[in-house]
Structure formats: C-alpha cells, structure tokens
Design a protein around this motif. Structure first.
Motif, PDB file in Angstrom:
ATOM      1  N   ASN A 185       0.826  -1.206   0.000  1.00 34.32           N
ATOM      2  CA  ASN A 185       0.000   0.000   0.000  1.00 34.32           C
ATOM      3  C   ASN A 185       0.861   1.256   0.000  1.00 34.32           C
ATOM      4  O   ASN A 185       0.517   2.255  -0.641  1.00 34.32           O
ATOM      5  N   TYR A 186       1.965   1.210   0.736  1.00 33.86           N
ATOM      6  CA  TYR A 186       2.880   2.352   0.741  1.00 33.86           C
ATOM      7  C   TYR A 186       3.463   2.570  -0.661  1.00 33.86           C
ATOM      8  O   TYR A 186       3.520   3.707  -1.152  1.00 33.86           O
ATOM      9  N   ALA A 187       3.868   1.508  -1.320  1.00 26.26           N
ATOM     10  CA  ALA A 187       4.386   1.626  -2.680  1.00 26.26           C
ATOM     11  C   ALA A 187       3.335   2.217  -3.610  1.00 26.26           C
ATOM     12  O   ALA A 187       3.636   3.073  -4.460  1.00 26.26           O
ATOM     13  N   ARG A 188       2.099   1.792  -3.441  1.00 28.98           N
ATOM     14  CA  ARG A 188       1.023   2.319  -4.285  1.00 28.98           C
ATOM     15  C   ARG A 188       0.812   3.808  -4.020  1.00 28.98           C
ATOM     16  O   ARG A 188       0.621   4.605  -4.949  1.00 28.98           O
ATOM     17  N   LEU A 189       0.850   4.218  -2.748  1.00 22.71           N
ATOM     18  CA  LEU A 189       0.708   5.638  -2.415  1.00 22.71           C
ATOM     19  C   LEU A 189       1.803   6.464  -3.088  1.00 22.71           C
ATOM     20  O   LEU A 189       1.534   7.531  -3.659  1.00 22.71           O
ATOM     21  N   VAL A 190       3.021   5.974  -3.026  1.00 19.43           N
ATOM     22  CA  VAL A 190       4.151   6.680  -3.630  1.00 19.43           C
ATOM     23  C   VAL A 190       3.915   6.921  -5.116  1.00 19.43           C
ATOM     24  O   VAL A 190       4.209   7.998  -5.649  1.00 19.43           O
ATOM     25  N   LEU A 191       3.347   5.917  -5.794  1.00 24.33           N
ATOM     26  CA  LEU A 191       3.156   6.014  -7.241  1.00 24.33           C
ATOM     27  C   LEU A 191       1.906   6.790  -7.628  1.00 24.33           C
ATOM     28  O   LEU A 191       1.922   7.579  -8.584  1.00 24.33           O
ATOM     29  N   THR A 192       0.794   6.584  -6.902  1.00 24.41           N
ATOM     30  CA  THR A 192      -0.462   7.224  -7.309  1.00 24.41           C
ATOM     31  C   THR A 192      -0.622   8.626  -6.758  1.00 24.41           C
ATOM     32  O   THR A 192      -1.272   9.469  -7.377  1.00 24.41           O
ATOM     33  N   ARG A 193      -0.020   8.910  -5.586  1.00 23.03           N
ATOM     34  CA  ARG A 193      -0.157  10.241  -5.004  1.00 23.03           C
ATOM     35  C   ARG A 193       1.173  10.998  -4.998  1.00 23.03           C
ATOM     36  O   ARG A 193       1.174  12.225  -5.022  1.00 23.03           O
ATOM     37  N   GLY A 194       2.293  10.278  -4.925  1.00 20.38           N
ATOM     38  CA  GLY A 194       3.599  10.940  -4.957  1.00 20.38           C
ATOM     39  C   GLY A 194       3.905  11.484  -6.333  1.00 20.38           C
ATOM     40  O   GLY A 194       3.711  12.675  -6.604  1.00 20.38           O
ATOM     41  N   VAL A 195       4.335  10.622  -7.259  1.00 19.39           N
ATOM     42  CA  VAL A 195       4.646  11.067  -8.619  1.00 19.39           C
ATOM     43  C   VAL A 195       3.425  11.073  -9.523  1.00 19.39           C
ATOM     44  O   VAL A 195       3.500  11.535 -10.663  1.00 19.39           O
ATOM     45  N   LEU A 236       1.869   8.679 -11.207  1.00 19.08           N
ATOM     46  CA  LEU A 236       2.236   7.981 -12.430  1.00 19.08           C
ATOM     47  C   LEU A 236       1.025   7.821 -13.348  1.00 19.08           C
ATOM     48  O   LEU A 236      -0.027   7.345 -12.935  1.00 19.08           O
ATOM     49  N   GLN A 237       1.207   8.194 -14.627  1.00 23.36           N
ATOM     50  CA  GLN A 237       0.137   8.114 -15.612  1.00 23.36           C
ATOM     51  C   GLN A 237       0.377   6.937 -16.565  1.00 23.36           C
ATOM     52  O   GLN A 237       1.520   6.563 -16.838  1.00 23.36           O
ATOM     53  N   PRO A 238      -0.705   6.335 -17.105  1.00 21.64           N
ATOM     54  CA  PRO A 238      -0.531   5.253 -18.087  1.00 21.64           C
ATOM     55  C   PRO A 238       0.310   5.731 -19.269  1.00 21.64           C
ATOM     56  O   PRO A 238       0.117   6.834 -19.788  1.00 21.64           O
ATOM     57  N   GLY A 239       1.273   4.905 -19.671  1.00 24.68           N
ATOM     58  CA  GLY A 239       2.126   5.246 -20.790  1.00 24.68           C
ATOM     59  C   GLY A 239       3.306   6.130 -20.442  1.00 24.68           C
ATOM     60  O   GLY A 239       4.100   6.486 -21.315  1.00 24.68           O
ATOM     61  N   GLN A 240       3.471   6.461 -19.166  1.00 22.78           N
ATOM     62  CA  GLN A 240       4.549   7.354 -18.735  1.00 22.78           C
ATOM     63  C   GLN A 240       5.754   6.552 -18.251  1.00 22.78           C
ATOM     64  O   GLN A 240       5.630   5.429 -17.771  1.00 22.78           O
ATOM     65  N   ILE A 241       6.947   7.155 -18.382  1.00 18.82           N
ATOM     66  CA  ILE A 241       8.178   6.558 -17.873  1.00 18.82           C
ATOM     67  C   ILE A 241       8.389   7.022 -16.434  1.00 18.82           C
ATOM     68  O   ILE A 241       8.229   8.208 -16.128  1.00 18.82           O
ATOM     69  N   LEU A 242       8.752   6.098 -15.559  1.00 22.99           N
ATOM     70  CA  LEU A 242       9.110   6.410 -14.175  1.00 22.99           C
ATOM     71  C   LEU A 242      10.619   6.269 -14.024  1.00 22.99           C
ATOM     72  O   LEU A 242      11.191   5.235 -14.376  1.00 22.99           O
ATOM     73  N   VAL A 243      11.266   7.323 -13.506  1.00 22.29           N
ATOM     74  CA  VAL A 243      12.694   7.300 -13.229  1.00 22.29           C
ATOM     75  C   VAL A 243      12.880   7.291 -11.713  1.00 22.29           C
ATOM     76  O   VAL A 243      12.370   8.179 -11.017  1.00 22.29           O
ATOM     77  N   CYS A 284       8.233  10.976 -14.978  1.00 25.22           N
ATOM     78  CA  CYS A 284       8.120  11.434 -13.594  1.00 25.22           C
ATOM     79  C   CYS A 284       9.319  10.889 -12.822  1.00 25.22           C
ATOM     80  O   CYS A 284       9.847   9.824 -13.143  1.00 25.22           O
ATOM     81  N   PHE A 285       9.743  11.643 -11.814  1.00 22.73           N
ATOM     82  CA  PHE A 285      11.006  11.364 -11.131  1.00 22.73           C
ATOM     83  C   PHE A 285      10.769  11.093  -9.652  1.00 22.73           C
ATOM     84  O   PHE A 285      10.165  11.916  -8.955  1.00 22.73           O
TER      85      PHE A 285
END
Length: 409
Positions: A7-17, A19-26, A94-95
C-alpha cells in the motif's frame, strides 16, 4: 511482502509522482533499497507505466571516492551521466527519489571536497532542476528505511526491532494502513488545503517570526507569490495532482531574494550529505546571510553558503504546526524529509516557481519578481513550541497566524 508495504508503494506512485498510463518512471535509489525498488517497479507496470528506469547509487562507494579521488576527477561529470537524467525529462517522465541514507555516512570526508563534488554534480542539471521547481515535471521524494538509519533513530533497540519501528513510523506519518493506500492521505491533504485557502485569503505579503531562542526574522514574499501545501499540479495551475514530498505537513511559499532581514536559529539538526550541522544561527540583511555561527558541522555549512550566489539567500519558507503527527512522535529522524515536517523551516538556495503564478514564466522575469536561483535547495528547521508568526498584507494590516507554534487562523 506485507499488504501495508504494498500500500505504501502504491501511495508513492499514485499520489507521490502520480504515475500516468504510458509514462516513464525514473527512480533514484541507494543500492540497499533494491527490494522496495522491485516492489515499486512491479506496481508501476501494473498501473500502466511505459517503462521504469532505476539509477542506483552506492553512498559507501561515494564516500570512498570523495576520500581518495583527486579534485579534477571529482569535478569531471561525464555527459552520459547528465543525459541519463535530462533525456527522460525531455520524455515527460516522472522522477522519484528514495530517501534512505546514513546520517553519519560522510563522517571523515573533507567538507570542502564534499561541497566541490555537490556543485559539480548539480551544475549541469540546472535546466532539469528548474523544470521540476516549475512543476513542468512530476517528482517526489519518499523515505525508505534501512538498518543504519533505523539504529541512529532508535539506538536503544536491536537492529531488526529498530528497522521495523522506523517502517511503522513511515506508515503512520504517511497515513498508510493495511486496509488503504490513499484514504488517510487524501483526508490529510484536504485538511491542509483548507488551511492553504485561509492563508491565501489574507493576501499575505510578509511574515515576521519570533521565538524565545532568539529568532527575530522578517521576510517578504516574491511579487505575487501564494502559499501551497500537500500537493502540486503538473503543469500548474490545473494539471495532474502530485505530492513532491511524502510525508508532508508543510504550507510553503517563496520569499523575495532581497527582502529578508533579521536572525534565525535552528531548532533541529540538519543532515546534509551524510554530515550533521547543528547549533547554528544566520543573520540576514537585504536577503543575504551576512553573518553566521555554528557549533557542529561549521565547515559543511560554510560549503553550502559558498556554493554559488544563491545559497546565502532563501528559496522557501514553510509553516508547520508544532503538533504535527511527526513532531508528536517525539523522535529525531536525522533526515530532512521527516524533520522538516516536524517544524517550521526555511531553505537556502533555489526558490519554488510554482507558487509565483501568472505572467512571464521566463527565468529572467521570475528573478525580477524576486525568485532566488541556485544549484542547491537546503532545508533547515527553526520552528519551536513558542513560535509566533505575524503576517502583513499589501496595505500593512497585520494578522497573527501562528501562536505558541500552532495555527490561529
């Protein structure tokens, strides 16, 4: 892996950066966070990421290089290393930065060499840094516990117990539970936004801080600057919502680079590049640090102040109530990402562009409105239980917004 870690990992991705579909995460990460990086990578692809690119660093190897390599080598930053960041900025990635350091990791390193290296690494990334500070790219910094950091925070515990205690502190401060990744966080951000709206309704143009330790500081805001808290938009003002810092308790804005006067004393240690700086005060005149004293880490602080023309000026002022959940834990985390959210803080160096809305967005125009520019942005904490802050609007009306370290608006 526990549900709460996922859940913490999901928070980081959905609320932190965000992350959008088709986007690169660095991802920028220390090598010892590889387990959590793999968790993030899998979750990112499930959320539709186009790709996940991880840049690993080994802080222990960096320390050895700083101790033994010659200065010319330290300053030789290869083009591929710069392009490994800027290339993805051009691709609208997103970084994400994983904060997982050792508070004593640079013990024994010459502060002058540390400063030289930091300057060399930062200089070629000025354009990317400005895009992030302008919120043209989504970015976030989040904590990931490790054993050495945990033992520093909880020295009375065994290693495994300390590590688990630090993870539990992360979950609590980020409002994450085993049942939900985002519900607690979203409610917290909405409460912060209510306070942001109240402060912005006052039309604040300057702030005056005072406390019993000796802080007596007045600062004016950049022309047209407003306050923000908890969330940003990429792009401003109405793009996707992201959170630059997880956790966060701060409501911040950008001071005018030439209009800060008085003295400020730190109230919590500052950990910078693996070195501790503490028991210091800074005296400002017309925006610039003209005098300073420091009890611990003076050489490191001197290196920060002398990095470039902007590191003796302020780029951020942040209001954090003394009863913030992080402060209520009664734990010194030796990590700025945590400790800045336990205390009102200031930052030496680069100012935030996103809180200066409207008008010409060129660098020159923003500087003319008072924005400070620098290769660095270094937060330090000065809040206290007896902190008082009075705001003044454009016509000179005064409103007390902080009393005894708490909001009174």
């Amino acid at each position: 892996m526990s549900d709460i870690r996922q859940n913490y990992a999901r928070l980081v991705l959905t609320r932190g950066v965000s992350l959008q579909p088709g986007q690169i995460l660095v991802i920028d990460a220390p090598v010892w966070t590889s387990g959590f990086v793999r968790l993030l990578t899998e979750e990112a692809f499930r959320l539709g990421a186009r790709d996940v690119v991880t840049h690993y660093a080994d802080p222990d190897a960096d320390r050895l290089r700083l101790q033994y390599a010659d200065e010319e080598t330290l300053c030789d930053i290869p083009r591929w290393q710069v392009e490994s960041q800027t290339l993805y900025g051009e691709k609208n990635a997103c970084f994400l930065r994983l904060d997982s350091g050792d508070p004593d990791g640079m013990a024994g390193v010459d502060p002058a060499r540390l400063s030289l290296w930091k300057k060399a690494v930062s200089a070629p990334l000025e354009g990317l840094r400005l895009k992030k500070m302008s919120n043209d790219l989504a970015w976030s910094g989040v904590p990931v516990p490790n054993c050495r950091w945990a033992k520093k925070v909880f020295p009375q515990m065994g290693e495994a117990e300390a590590l688990e205690a630090l993870w539990q502190a992360v979950y609590r401060c980020c409002y994450v539970s085993g049942e939900s990744a985002e519900a607690g966080w979203d409610a917290h951000v909405e409460e912060m936004q209510r306070n942001v709206r109240k402060i912005n309704a006052l039309g604040v143009r300057s702030l005056h801080f005072q406390n019993g330790k000796g802080t007596d500081l007045t600062l004016e805001l950049c022309d047209g600057a407003v306050f923000a808290g908890g969330i940003c938009h990429c792009p401003e003002p109405d793009g996707i919502v992201f959170a630059p810092n997880i956790p966060t308790e701060e409501i911040l804005t950008t001071p005018h680079r030439d209009k800060v006067n008085g003295v400020v004393y730190n109230t919590l240690p500052l950990v910078y590049g693996g070195s501790v700086i503490d028991d210091f005060c800074l005296t400002f005149r017309d925006g610039e640090v003209v005098d300073w004293r420091c009890g611990q880490g003076a050489e490191v602080l001197a290196g920060i102040l002398d990095t470039d023309g902007g590191t003796r000026r302020l780029g951020e002022v942040a209001l954090v109530p003394f009863d913030s959940p992080i402060n209520q834990l009664g734990v010194l985390f030796y990590d700025t990402l945590f400790d800045e959210n336990a205390s009102c803080h200031l930052a030496l160096g680069a100012g935030y562009v996103d809180v200066i809305p409207g008008g010409d967005r060129s660098k020159e125009a923003l500087i003319a409105r008072g924005l400070n520019t620098s290769m660095l942005h270094v937060d330090f904490m000065f809040g206290s239980r007896d902190m008082r802050c009075t705001a003044r609007d454009a016509v000179g009306r005064e409103v007390e917004i902080f009393r005894d370290g708490l909001f009174v608006i």
